[in-house]
Design an enzyme around this catalytic site. Structure first.
Site, PDB file in Angstrom:
ATOM      1  N   SER A  11       0.833  -1.210   0.000  1.00 28.23           N
ATOM      2  CA  SER A  11       0.000   0.000   0.000  1.00 28.23           C
ATOM      3  C   SER A  11       0.871   1.264   0.000  1.00 28.23           C
ATOM      4  O   SER A  11       0.484   2.293  -0.574  1.00 28.23           O
ATOM      5  CB  SER A  11      -0.969   0.004   1.183  1.00 28.23           C
ATOM      6  OG  SER A  11      -0.276   0.124   2.399  1.00 28.23           O
ATOM      7  N   ASN A  12       2.059   1.199   0.608  1.00 34.22           N
ATOM      8  CA  ASN A  12       2.967   2.355   0.550  1.00 34.22           C
ATOM      9  C   ASN A  12       3.566   2.516  -0.842  1.00 34.22           C
ATOM     10  O   ASN A  12       3.770   3.644  -1.307  1.00 34.22           O
ATOM     11  CB  ASN A  12       4.056   2.243   1.613  1.00 34.22           C
ATOM     12  CG  ASN A  12       3.539   2.640   2.979  1.00 34.22           C
ATOM     13  OD1 ASN A  12       3.290   3.807   3.236  1.00 34.22           O
ATOM     14  ND2 ASN A  12       3.333   1.658   3.847  1.00 34.22           N
ATOM     15  N   MET A  82      10.647  -6.490   4.592  1.00 38.16           N
ATOM     16  CA  MET A  82      10.785  -7.108   5.913  1.00 38.16           C
ATOM     17  C   MET A  82      12.134  -7.783   6.180  1.00 38.16           C
ATOM     18  O   MET A  82      12.257  -8.537   7.137  1.00 38.16           O
ATOM     19  CB  MET A  82       9.649  -8.121   6.129  1.00 38.16           C
ATOM     20  CG  MET A  82       8.268  -7.518   6.047  1.00 38.16           C
ATOM     21  SD  MET A  82       8.006  -6.115   7.159  1.00 38.16           S
ATOM     22  CE  MET A  82       7.589  -6.991   8.662  1.00 38.16           C
ATOM     23  N   LEU A  84      16.466  -7.247   6.778  1.00 40.21           N
ATOM     24  CA  LEU A  84      17.533  -6.270   7.000  1.00 40.21           C
ATOM     25  C   LEU A  84      18.406  -6.236   5.757  1.00 40.21           C
ATOM     26  O   LEU A  84      18.507  -7.225   5.034  1.00 40.21           O
ATOM     27  CB  LEU A  84      18.382  -6.692   8.204  1.00 40.21           C
ATOM     28  CG  LEU A  84      17.693  -6.633   9.567  1.00 40.21           C
ATOM     29  CD1 LEU A  84      18.617  -7.173  10.639  1.00 40.21           C
ATOM     30  CD2 LEU A  84      17.262  -5.209   9.890  1.00 40.21           C
ATOM     31  N   HIS A 101       8.079   3.443   9.012  1.00 40.88           N
ATOM     32  CA  HIS A 101       7.848   2.522  10.131  1.00 40.88           C
ATOM     33  C   HIS A 101       6.656   3.013  10.964  1.00 40.88           C
ATOM     34  O   HIS A 101       6.561   4.204  11.273  1.00 40.88           O
ATOM     35  CB  HIS A 101       9.113   2.449  10.999  1.00 40.88           C
ATOM     36  CG  HIS A 101       8.960   1.491  12.127  1.00 40.88           C
ATOM     37  ND1 HIS A 101       9.125   0.136  11.972  1.00 40.88           N
ATOM     38  CD2 HIS A 101       8.625   1.680  13.431  1.00 40.88           C
ATOM     39  CE1 HIS A 101       8.898  -0.461  13.124  1.00 40.88           C
ATOM     40  NE2 HIS A 101       8.593   0.448  14.029  1.00 40.88           N
TER      41      HIS A 101
HETATM   42  C1  GRF Z   1       3.693  -0.514   6.871  1.00 39.83           C
HETATM   43  O1  GRF Z   1       2.955  -0.344   8.038  1.00 39.83           O
HETATM   44  C2  GRF Z   1       5.120  -0.073   7.079  1.00 39.83           C
HETATM   45  O2  GRF Z   1       5.245   0.978   7.955  1.00 39.83           O
HETATM   46  C3  GRF Z   1       5.743  -1.313   7.670  1.00 39.83           C
HETATM   47  O3  GRF Z   1       5.136  -2.386   7.002  1.00 39.83           O
HETATM   48  C4  GRF Z   1       3.831  -2.005   6.537  1.00 39.83           C
HETATM   49  C5  GRF Z   1       3.823  -2.262   5.060  1.00 39.83           C
HETATM   50  O4  GRF Z   1       2.595  -2.063   4.449  1.00 39.83           O
HETATM   51  N1  GRF Z   1       7.193  -1.245   7.526  1.00 39.83           N
HETATM   52  P1  GRF Z   1       2.496  -2.043   2.853  1.00 39.83           P
HETATM   53  O5  GRF Z   1       3.152  -3.321   2.313  1.00 39.83           O
HETATM   54  O6  GRF Z   1       3.162  -0.807   2.340  1.00 39.83           O
HETATM   55  O7  GRF Z   1       1.011  -2.046   2.590  1.00 39.83           O
END
Ligand code: GRF
Length: 177
Positions: A11-12, A82, A84, A101
């Site tokens: 979604s980001n 997800m 490092l 984050h």
């Molecule tokens: C978001 O809440 C981001 O802050 C965290 O993982 C989630 C990812 O969501 N790191 P998406 O895959 O962007 O929907």
């Protein structure tokens, strides 16, 4: 040009696409995730870099960096990525890798930030955009925005809404520098 690293929903990534940012490539550590469909729908080249196909993390990260560079990427955004990153990746894009984050870092690093904030009973949590280093959500903070925990039923939704506004904004500003 921007490269985006993803692992899941994306979604980001979608927020970055919708903001019209110049995204040249999307790399995922997992196959068949929604983020890859979003990249494809936007006509952005996307590739899966499965750790199981490499001798180690260094080799995998080097391969991602090579592929991004080939596509003209000079700025990297982690959008729900997800894993490092090793120095073999980070050294290629010094001060040019950012992450979003869902907490006010340094509070609640890690993969369960929203649940951890709820469990700790804080009144306010939020969103952080920060530079990425080798640690788990430890890089220098670029921008933060608080989000009140109450009403709880909409907390996740409200945090995501802030992420989707803050991340494209910060990326735009940093890329314009
Ligand atoms: C978001 O809440 C981001 O802050 C965290 O993982 C989630 C990812 O969501 N790191 P998406 O895959 O962007 O929907």
């Amino acid at each position: 040009m921007i490269g985006v690293l993803v692992s899941g929903e994306g979604s980001n990534l979608q927020a970055l696409i919708n903001a019209g940012l110049p995204i040249a490539a999307v790399a995922s550590n997992r196959a068949e995730v929604r983020a890859l469909e979003r990249a494809e729908a936007a006509g952005i080249p996307a590739r899966v870099f499965d750790l199981a196909q490499y001798v180690d993390r260094d080799a995998r990260d080097r391969d991602i960096a090579d592929w991004l560079e080939l596509r003209g990427v000079d700025f990297v955004v982690l959008a729900g990525y997800m894993h490092l990153l090793t120095p073999s990746f980070l050294d290629r894009f010094p001060e040019r890798v950012v992450n979003v984050h869902p907490s006010l870092l340094p509070a609640f690093p890690g993969a369960r930030a929203i649940d951890d904030a709820l469990a700790a009973g804080v009144d306010t949590t939020g969103v952080t955009v920060h530079f990425v280093d080798q640690g788990l959500d430890t890089g220098a903070v670029i921008r933060q925005e608080p989000v009140t925990v109450e009403p709880r039923s909409t907390l996740v939704q409200r945090i995501h809404a802030v992420e989707h506004r803050l991340l494209p904004q910060v990326v735009q500003e940093l890329c314009a520098r």
